[in-house]
Design a protein around this motif. Structure first.
Motif, short mmCIF file in Angstrom:
data_model
loop_
_atom_site.label_atom_id
_atom_site.label_comp_id
_atom_site.label_asym_id
_atom_site.label_seq_id
_atom_site.Cartn_x
_atom_site.Cartn_y
_atom_site.Cartn_z
N ASN A 97 0.84 -1.19 0.00
CA ASN A 97 0.00 0.00 0.00
C ASN A 97 0.88 1.24 0.00
OD1 ASN A 97 -2.67 -1.07 0.11
ND2 ASN A 97 -2.29 -1.67 2.22
N HIS A 98 0.63 2.11 -0.95
CA HIS A 98 1.29 3.41 -0.96
C HIS A 98 0.26 4.41 -0.48
CE1 HIS A 98 5.05 2.31 -2.87
NE2 HIS A 98 4.37 1.48 -3.62
N SER A 99 0.63 5.23 0.49
CA SER A 99 -0.32 6.10 1.14
C SER A 99 -1.08 7.00 0.17
CB SER A 99 0.38 6.95 2.20
OG SER A 99 1.43 7.68 1.61
N SER A 100 -0.40 7.54 -0.83
CA SER A 100 -1.07 8.46 -1.74
C SER A 100 -1.78 7.75 -2.90
CB SER A 100 -0.07 9.46 -2.31
OG SER A 100 0.95 8.77 -3.01
N ASN A 101 -1.20 6.66 -3.38
CA ASN A 101 -1.74 6.00 -4.57
C ASN A 101 -2.72 4.88 -4.27
OD1 ASN A 101 0.09 7.67 -5.74
ND2 ASN A 101 1.40 6.09 -6.57
N GLY A 102 -2.60 4.22 -3.15
CA GLY A 102 -3.44 3.06 -2.85
C GLY A 102 -2.65 1.77 -3.01
#
Length: 150
Positions: A97-102
């Motif tokens: 999971n990337h915080s900004s991208n999902g």
């Protein structure tokens, strides 16, 4: 498959698919960008859908006038990704999971087969992005070659 809406064209193609192959498609995606139709089918139905020596799928392709691609569905994201690319070329699937991208999926493959996995004009990666977003809300799919261990 909750939340997925099918167009009348997709429903028509699914009906045609079933009448030609005798396999019920779970889903159908018309990919105009790559001039193809992708059918999602249940596990174990691939051979029946393709037909002896590919005859059934060739018949369907000539009727539709587009390339037909089949993917076996799986409830598990990693398994689904392996089904999209082919189990024999995928070494590992990492989900993060990337915080900004999902959600991001990284597919680890043999570096010598990376071109085949990506596909001409990136068609296989594009298929993976389309389908993983549709079923698992994945923001991106990345293909990486496995670094040789020393």
């Amino acid at each position: 498959m909750t939340g997925i809406r099918l167009t009348s064209d997709e429903l028509r193609l699914m009906s045609l698919f079933q009448s030609i192959t005798t396999v019920t498609a779970r889903d159908c995606v018309i990919d105009e960008k790559m001039d193809r139709v992708i059918f999602i089918i249940d596990k174990g139905d691939m051979g029946l859908a393709i037909g002896r020596n590919g005859s059934t799928i060739r018949t369907l392709q000539s009727m539709i006038g587009k390339r037909i691609e089949l993917v076996e569905y799986a409830d598990d994201l990693a398994e689904f990704v392996k089904n999209i690319f082919g189990r024999e070329v995928v070494l590992d699937v990492k989900i993060g999971n990337h915080s900004s991208n999902g959600k991001v999926v990284t597919v680890i493959v043999d570096p010598r087969k990376k071109g085949m996995v990506v596909g001409r004009e990136g068609r296989n990666v594009e298929k993976a992005r389309l389908l993983t977003k549709r079923y698992f809300d994945v923001a991106n799919v990345i293909i990486r070659g496995q670094e040789a261990s020393i």
